[in-house]
Design a protein around this motif. Structure first.
Motif, PDB file in Angstrom:
ATOM      1  N   ALA B 129      21.133 -12.400 -20.733  1.00 13.89           N
ATOM      2  CA  ALA B 129      21.006 -13.525 -21.662  1.00 13.89           C
ATOM      3  C   ALA B 129      22.378 -13.836 -22.272  1.00 13.89           C
ATOM      4  O   ALA B 129      23.238 -12.958 -22.342  1.00 13.89           O
ATOM      5  CB  ALA B 129      20.009 -13.173 -22.760  1.00 13.89           C
ATOM      6  N   THR B 130      22.552 -15.064 -22.705  1.00 16.78           N
ATOM      7  CA  THR B 130      23.805 -15.404 -23.391  1.00 16.78           C
ATOM      8  C   THR B 130      23.731 -14.850 -24.812  1.00 16.78           C
ATOM      9  O   THR B 130      22.646 -14.540 -25.303  1.00 16.78           O
ATOM     10  CB  THR B 130      23.997 -16.927 -23.486  1.00 16.78           C
ATOM     11  OG1 THR B 130      22.939 -17.457 -24.303  1.00 16.78           O
ATOM     12  CG2 THR B 130      23.955 -17.578 -22.110  1.00 16.78           C
ATOM     13  N   ARG B 131      24.891 -14.752 -25.469  1.00 14.11           N
ATOM     14  CA  ARG B 131      24.930 -14.251 -26.840  1.00 14.11           C
ATOM     15  C   ARG B 131      24.012 -15.076 -27.737  1.00 14.11           C
ATOM     16  O   ARG B 131      23.318 -14.549 -28.596  1.00 14.11           O
ATOM     17  CB  ARG B 131      26.356 -14.334 -27.407  1.00 14.11           C
ATOM     18  CG  ARG B 131      27.278 -13.359 -26.737  1.00 14.11           C
ATOM     19  CD  ARG B 131      28.444 -12.946 -27.654  1.00 14.11           C
ATOM     20  NE  ARG B 131      28.932 -11.646 -27.222  1.00 14.11           N
ATOM     21  CZ  ARG B 131      28.489 -10.490 -27.695  1.00 14.11           C
ATOM     22  NH1 ARG B 131      27.588 -10.468 -28.651  1.00 14.11           N
ATOM     23  NH2 ARG B 131      28.955  -9.357 -27.240  1.00 14.11           N
ATOM     24  N   ARG B 132      24.052 -16.387 -27.500  1.00 14.44           N
ATOM     25  CA  ARG B 132      23.271 -17.272 -28.339  1.00 14.44           C
ATOM     26  C   ARG B 132      21.770 -17.055 -28.155  1.00 14.44           C
ATOM     27  O   ARG B 132      21.017 -16.957 -29.126  1.00 14.44           O
ATOM     28  CB  ARG B 132      23.650 -18.711 -28.021  1.00 14.44           C
ATOM     29  CG  ARG B 132      23.364 -19.609 -29.197  1.00 14.44           C
ATOM     30  CD  ARG B 132      23.814 -21.004 -28.935  1.00 14.44           C
ATOM     31  NE  ARG B 132      22.693 -21.864 -29.248  1.00 14.44           N
ATOM     32  CZ  ARG B 132      22.626 -23.122 -28.929  1.00 14.44           C
ATOM     33  NH1 ARG B 132      23.613 -23.677 -28.249  1.00 14.44           N
ATOM     34  NH2 ARG B 132      21.590 -23.836 -29.277  1.00 14.44           N
ATOM     35  N   GLN B 133      21.358 -16.918 -26.885  1.00  9.79           N
ATOM     36  CA  GLN B 133      19.936 -16.665 -26.607  1.00  9.79           C
ATOM     37  C   GLN B 133      19.490 -15.349 -27.244  1.00  9.79           C
ATOM     38  O   GLN B 133      18.433 -15.262 -27.861  1.00  9.79           O
ATOM     39  CB  GLN B 133      19.696 -16.591 -25.090  1.00  9.79           C
ATOM     40  CG  GLN B 133      19.765 -17.935 -24.394  1.00  9.79           C
ATOM     41  CD  GLN B 133      19.829 -17.762 -22.872  1.00  9.79           C
ATOM     42  OE1 GLN B 133      20.418 -16.804 -22.361  1.00  9.79           O
ATOM     43  NE2 GLN B 133      19.234 -18.701 -22.153  1.00  9.79           N
ATOM     44  N   ALA B 134      20.328 -14.317 -27.065  1.00 11.13           N
ATOM     45  CA  ALA B 134      19.981 -12.994 -27.604  1.00 11.13           C
ATOM     46  C   ALA B 134      19.852 -13.062 -29.125  1.00 11.13           C
ATOM     47  O   ALA B 134      18.947 -12.472 -29.714  1.00 11.13           O
ATOM     48  CB  ALA B 134      21.044 -11.974 -27.204  1.00 11.13           C
ATOM     49  N   LYS B 135      20.759 -13.818 -29.747  1.00 11.86           N
ATOM     50  CA  LYS B 135      20.753 -13.919 -31.198  1.00 11.86           C
ATOM     51  C   LYS B 135      19.508 -14.669 -31.683  1.00 11.86           C
ATOM     52  O   LYS B 135      18.855 -14.262 -32.642  1.00 11.86           O
ATOM     53  CB  LYS B 135      22.026 -14.622 -31.658  1.00 11.86           C
ATOM     54  CG  LYS B 135      22.159 -14.645 -33.161  1.00 11.86           C
ATOM     55  CD  LYS B 135      23.469 -15.252 -33.609  1.00 11.86           C
ATOM     56  CE  LYS B 135      23.433 -15.436 -35.123  1.00 11.86           C
ATOM     57  NZ  LYS B 135      24.481 -16.311 -35.613  1.00 11.86           N
ATOM     58  N   GLU B 136      19.192 -15.757 -30.990  1.00 10.85           N
ATOM     59  CA  GLU B 136      18.009 -16.538 -31.380  1.00 10.85           C
ATOM     60  C   GLU B 136      16.744 -15.687 -31.310  1.00 10.85           C
ATOM     61  O   GLU B 136      15.918 -15.693 -32.218  1.00 10.85           O
ATOM     62  CB  GLU B 136      17.849 -17.754 -30.457  1.00 10.85           C
ATOM     63  CG  GLU B 136      18.661 -18.936 -30.930  1.00 10.85           C
ATOM     64  CD  GLU B 136      18.654 -20.083 -29.927  1.00 10.85           C
ATOM     65  OE1 GLU B 136      17.881 -20.011 -28.941  1.00 10.85           O
ATOM     66  OE2 GLU B 136      19.430 -21.031 -30.132  1.00 10.85           O
ATOM     67  N   ARG B 137      16.619 -14.946 -30.213  1.00 10.95           N
ATOM     68  CA  ARG B 137      15.435 -14.107 -30.034  1.00 10.95           C
ATOM     69  C   ARG B 137      15.396 -13.014 -31.105  1.00 10.95           C
ATOM     70  O   ARG B 137      14.351 -12.697 -31.652  1.00 10.95           O
ATOM     71  CB  ARG B 137      15.467 -13.495 -28.621  1.00 10.95           C
ATOM     72  CG  ARG B 137      14.325 -12.540 -28.302  1.00 10.95           C
ATOM     73  CD  ARG B 137      13.001 -13.258 -28.145  1.00 10.95           C
ATOM     74  NE  ARG B 137      11.926 -12.348 -27.773  1.00 10.95           N
ATOM     75  CZ  ARG B 137      10.667 -12.452 -28.213  1.00 10.95           C
ATOM     76  NH1 ARG B 137      10.332 -13.435 -29.026  1.00 10.95           N
ATOM     77  NH2 ARG B 137       9.752 -11.607 -27.829  1.00 10.95           N
ATOM     78  N   ARG B 138      16.560 -12.445 -31.389  1.00 10.81           N
ATOM     79  CA  ARG B 138      16.625 -11.388 -32.402  1.00 10.81           C
ATOM     80  C   ARG B 138      16.194 -11.923 -33.776  1.00 10.81           C
ATOM     81  O   ARG B 138      15.406 -11.302 -34.482  1.00 10.81           O
ATOM     82  CB  ARG B 138      18.055 -10.839 -32.469  1.00 10.81           C
ATOM     83  CG  ARG B 138      18.275  -9.749 -33.500  1.00 10.81           C
ATOM     84  CD  ARG B 138      18.902 -10.246 -34.775  1.00 10.81           C
ATOM     85  NE  ARG B 138      20.252 -10.773 -34.566  1.00 10.81           N
ATOM     86  CZ  ARG B 138      20.949 -11.356 -35.533  1.00 10.81           C
ATOM     87  NH1 ARG B 138      20.438 -11.529 -36.734  1.00 10.81           N
ATOM     88  NH2 ARG B 138      22.153 -11.818 -35.272  1.00 10.81           N
TER      89      ARG B 138
END
Ligand SMILES: Nc1ncnc2c1ncn2[C@@H]1O[C@H](COP(=O)(O)OP(=O)(O)O)[C@@H](O)[C@H]1O
Ligand SMILES: [Mg+2]
Lengths: 168, 258
Positions: B129-138
């Motif tokens: 996942a991209t950093r942004r995707q990972a952050k959103e999910r987190r």
């Protein structure tokens, strides 16, 4: 139910229906609603034993109601009850006796007996969880009662597991 | 990535999310071999929540470890979402776990020198996942588990219940089709257990398939189904039903006598 009724009357005099709804309010849905007949029978016995006395209150639009109040002897009995330690927790002896004696009754599959009992306990646990989530967060007495019932059930299940380990 | 499982009415055999056939595990160490699991067969529908109970040593963890690819079975088959997985290499299992199988243990196993946020983002980042995707999910997960204000904390600063919820968030980060939990409340007090159970129930309600190993009857009773192990074998498999009058159970504890 004698002593709980005395406790409810300690605050102020009340009639049968008031006592019934006070019990319901205190213990919530977790406790099956007490039967009004049973409450009246208990009140009569308490009166016979001199722990409460009653008097009819005349009502103009409705039938008279009988209001009960605590006597000094009742107050003493209540204090004695509150001060003495209560019996320890009971065990669900009926199932244990059944399990222990089942070989005599020709039951060969004790595992089936244990499984049936465990299913029953787990279903009860599910019911209690539902009841707890449907109970108002502010009804602390009622929630504690449910939690107590759950802890007892957990102990029953643990014991069932011990029976299984030892007997199978 | 395999799509997130959604509950379906009575799937046929090949629509099972998980199917295990004649699974056994024999540990051969120095001493005599230990038969931890003996011929267990089980099928799980997508969306099902199954609790596994049984005495200590009955093989619950061994079974779960095989299902998560942490231990190879001695004999038997494991089918996951229609594909046979029991013979996969360690690397393929690692990939399957990253993408499709979440795991939660009794001792939270969080990375102690990383923040809560980094712990939860790690699985997504590791699976591409991209950093942004990972952050959103987190952010989404921590909010759902009531942990938003702990994002920058170190795991060691959290209570046991909070750490276990972080571990759950991490296990759910990649939207696994199967969540495996081995006694996740085994080390928690009753209030913290209740928090963790609430989360499990919530994700189950959203369609998450769960296998939960537990001694806690309250936890087990929230499942759709309870499987009982004894001596490495399934001795009972029940559907949990809500009794019509649960108050009777409470009355068994509180008796107003006479
Ligand atoms: N890595 C291992 N090596 C040898 N024996 C093991 C190992 N893991 C578990 N066992 C044994 O296998 C049996 C089942 O253990 P386990 O699966 O941990 O049961 P449970 O989780 O139900 O307590 C036990 O007798 C245990 O001692
Ligand atoms: Mg274990």
């Amino acid at each position: 139910m004698r002593l709980p009724l005395l406790a409810l009357l300690a605050k102020e005099p009340a009639h049968g229906y008031e006592l019934k709804s006070l019990l319901e309010q205190t213990f919530g849905q977790a406790y099956p609603s007490p039967n009004i007949g049973q409450i009246y029978v208990t009140l009569q016995r308490l009166e016979r034993d001199g722990l409460v006395k009653s008097q009819d209150v005349i009502q103009t639009t409705r039938p008279n109601k009988r209001v009960y109040e605590l006597t000094p002897a009742g107050r003493e009995a209540l204090a004695a009850w509150i001060e003495e330690p209560s019996e320890g927790p009971r065990v669900r002896d009926d199932f244990f006796v059944k399990l222990a004696l089942s070989p005599l009754a020709g039951v060969t599959d004790q595992m089936a007996l244990i499984n049936r009992q465990r299913r029953h306990y787990l279903n009860l646990m599910r019911g209690l969880s539902k009841l707890a989530s449907a109970t108002d967060r502010d009804s602390r007495i009622s929630l504690l009662l449910i939690e107590g019932a759950m802890l007892h059930l957990q102990a029953d299940l643990d014991w069932l597991e011990r029976c299984q380990e030892e007997l199978m | 990535m395999i799509a997130r499982a959604v509950p379906q009415p009575a799937p046929s055999a090949d629509e099972m999310l998980l199917k295990i056939v004649g699974l056994s595990k024999v540990y051969k160490g120095g001493g005599p071999p230990v038969h931890a699991v003996r011929g267990v067969s089980l099928s799980l529908e997508p969306g099902q929540f199954v609790a596994v109970m049984g005495p200590s040593g009955s093989g619950k963890s061994s079974l779960l470890h095989m299902l998560g690819g942490l231990e190879p079975p001695t004999t038997g088959q494991i089918w996951f979402d229609g594909a046979r997985v029991d013979g996969l290499s360690q690397a393929r299992w690692a990939m399957l776990r990253r993408r499709n199988i979440g795991f939660v243990f009794q001792f939270f196993n969080l990375v102690s020198n990383m923040t809560v946020a980094d712990n939860v983002e790690l699985p997504a980042l590791m699976s591409g996942a991209t950093r942004r995707q990972a952050k959103e999910r987190r952010i989404e997960l921590l909010a759902e588990l009531g942990l938003s204000d702990k994002a920058s904390a170190s795991p060691a600063r959290l209570s046991g219940g909070e750490q276990q919820r972080v571990a759950l968030a991490r296990a759910l980060a990649n939207r696994p089709s199967l969540l495996l939990a081995d006694e996740p409340t085994g080390n928690l007090d009753s209030l913290n257990s209740a928090d963790v159970l609430r989360v499990l129930c919530r994700v189950h309600g959203q369609g998450q398939t769960i296998i939960l190993v537990t001694h806690d009857a309250r936890a087990a009773s929230m499942a759709d189904r309870v499987v009982n192990l004894f001596d490495g074998m399934i001795i009972d498999d029940m559907d949990v039903v809500t009794p019509i009058r649960p108050s009777v159970a409470a009355a068994g504890v509180l008796r107003l006598g006479e």
